[in-house]
Design a protein around this motif. Sequence first.
Motif, PDB file in Angstrom:
ATOM      1  N   GLY A  68       0.798  -1.224   0.000  1.00  0.00           N
ATOM      2  CA  GLY A  68       0.000   0.000   0.000  1.00  0.00           C
ATOM      3  C   GLY A  68       0.825   1.266   0.000  1.00  0.00           C
ATOM      4  N   GLU A  69       1.868   1.316   0.800  1.00  0.00           N
ATOM      5  CA  GLU A  69       2.692   2.522   0.855  1.00  0.00           C
ATOM      6  C   GLU A  69       3.480   2.713  -0.435  1.00  0.00           C
ATOM      7  N   ALA A  70       3.942   1.612  -1.028  1.00  0.00           N
ATOM      8  CA  ALA A  70       4.636   1.709  -2.314  1.00  0.00           C
ATOM      9  C   ALA A  70       3.683   2.196  -3.392  1.00  0.00           C
ATOM     10  N   TRP A  71       2.440   1.716  -3.350  1.00  0.00           N
ATOM     11  CA  TRP A  71       1.403   2.159  -4.291  1.00  0.00           C
ATOM     12  C   TRP A  71       1.150   3.653  -4.138  1.00  0.00           C
ATOM     13  N   ARG A  72       1.021   4.100  -2.898  1.00  0.00           N
ATOM     14  CA  ARG A  72       0.812   5.533  -2.636  1.00  0.00           C
ATOM     15  C   ARG A  72       1.973   6.364  -3.147  1.00  0.00           C
ATOM     16  N   GLN A 121      -6.826   0.802  -0.013  1.00  0.00           N
ATOM     17  CA  GLN A 121      -7.970   1.607   0.427  1.00  0.00           C
ATOM     18  C   GLN A 121      -7.587   2.718   1.401  1.00  0.00           C
ATOM     19  N   PRO A 122      -6.660   2.488   2.352  1.00  0.00           N
ATOM     20  CA  PRO A 122      -6.318   3.569   3.286  1.00  0.00           C
ATOM     21  C   PRO A 122      -5.671   4.784   2.627  1.00  0.00           C
ATOM     22  N   PHE A 123      -5.187   4.611   1.403  1.00  0.00           N
ATOM     23  CA  PHE A 123      -4.418   5.682   0.758  1.00  0.00           C
ATOM     24  C   PHE A 123      -5.143   6.324  -0.427  1.00  0.00           C
ATOM     25  N   ILE A 124      -6.265   5.761  -0.844  1.00  0.00           N
ATOM     26  CA  ILE A 124      -6.818   6.173  -2.137  1.00  0.00           C
ATOM     27  C   ILE A 124      -7.321   7.612  -2.120  1.00  0.00           C
ATOM     28  N   ASP A 125      -7.892   8.071  -1.005  1.00  0.00           N
ATOM     29  CA  ASP A 125      -8.366   9.457  -0.963  1.00  0.00           C
ATOM     30  C   ASP A 125      -7.199  10.439  -1.056  1.00  0.00           C
ATOM     31  N   ALA A 126      -6.137  10.154  -0.312  1.00  0.00           N
ATOM     32  CA  ALA A 126      -4.976  11.051  -0.353  1.00  0.00           C
ATOM     33  C   ALA A 126      -4.348  11.067  -1.742  1.00  0.00           C
ATOM     34  N   VAL A 127      -4.275   9.890  -2.375  1.00  0.00           N
ATOM     35  CA  VAL A 127      -3.704   9.810  -3.711  1.00  0.00           C
ATOM     36  C   VAL A 127      -4.561  10.567  -4.722  1.00  0.00           C
ATOM     37  N   ALA A 128      -5.870  10.336  -4.696  1.00  0.00           N
ATOM     38  CA  ALA A 128      -6.762  10.999  -5.648  1.00  0.00           C
ATOM     39  C   ALA A 128      -6.695  12.518  -5.484  1.00  0.00           C
ATOM     40  N   ASN A 129      -6.694  12.985  -4.256  1.00  0.00           N
ATOM     41  CA  ASN A 129      -6.639  14.431  -4.020  1.00  0.00           C
ATOM     42  C   ASN A 129      -5.301  15.006  -4.457  1.00  0.00           C
ATOM     43  N   ARG A 130      -4.217  14.282  -4.208  1.00  0.00           N
ATOM     44  CA  ARG A 130      -2.890  14.757  -4.623  1.00  0.00           C
ATOM     45  C   ARG A 130      -2.832  14.875  -6.140  1.00  0.00           C
TER      46      ARG A 130
END
Length: 308
Positions: free
Chosen positions: A19-23, A53-62
Amino acid sequence: MAGRTLRITLGPVPYLWDGEAWRDFYFRIADCAWLDAVTLGEVVCSKRIHFTQPFIDAVANRLADAGKQVSLASMAMVTLEREAMLTRKLVEASPWPVEANDLSALGLLSGKPHLVGPFVNVYNGATARMLASRGATRICLGPELPLASVSEIIAASPGTDFEVFAFGRLPLAISARCAHARAKGNSKDNCQFVCQDDPDGLAVDTLDGQSFLTLNGVQTMSHTCQVLLAELPALQQAGVSHIRLSPQHCDMAQVAETFAHVRDLRIDASEGEARLRAIYPDVPLSNGFHYGTAGADWVPAAAEQVSA
């Protein structure tokens, strides 16, 4: 559409990455000026969703803050009630446009603006027009279509944006069973997420040792990486508006830059292909589907000029 500049999009990561690598991958993509749009989400296996899932909002907003058009993809095959619920929730609650990769998502999205991904079979203009009438604003055609078919479909459906799969291992099939887990001695229900051990897929060889396919969880992919660089002018002439890059385990920002430089005539296609071979080594390139031959074939740019 033929006179417009091709826009470069990035499809969802097909593999299981930490997940962190994906982010962190997408945070770097946000800083890549060459990409116009990014589609996020899990299209292969619903068991993988909790990794990202824990990172998708931060990624999309970034990505959105960096000026990218963001969309969220539905799964390519829905077989469980849990997956049907995930699809319904995506359609109902997504703050971003949804890319449908399954007929169940198409049904839920009817009447709403949405995208259509490459897992939905669009093989003729009538299908494209029907999808557009139900709200599809952009359709990513399947990578197995030759240029002649792409041209005919686009000509028969004016007013719709069309996208073509221009870089990445080709998605060939998806199954309810997990050959990736089986290859490592596990069942699908107790897979232990072994696909995470292969961030670029698991190579499959023939009995005589010839490279053949790539396993990615329940998905079967090509061994080769499709590259359409010399073909960009022909695609643009056919009316293609977007070219899709599929994330592989390599520097995708450099891949996007290479495509942009060829598109903008800063370098020629042969130099671009050489750069891609260096960026993504040990994976043979292919473009056979574009020419109506075996998908794993590599047709040199000079052959296209002769056929033209």
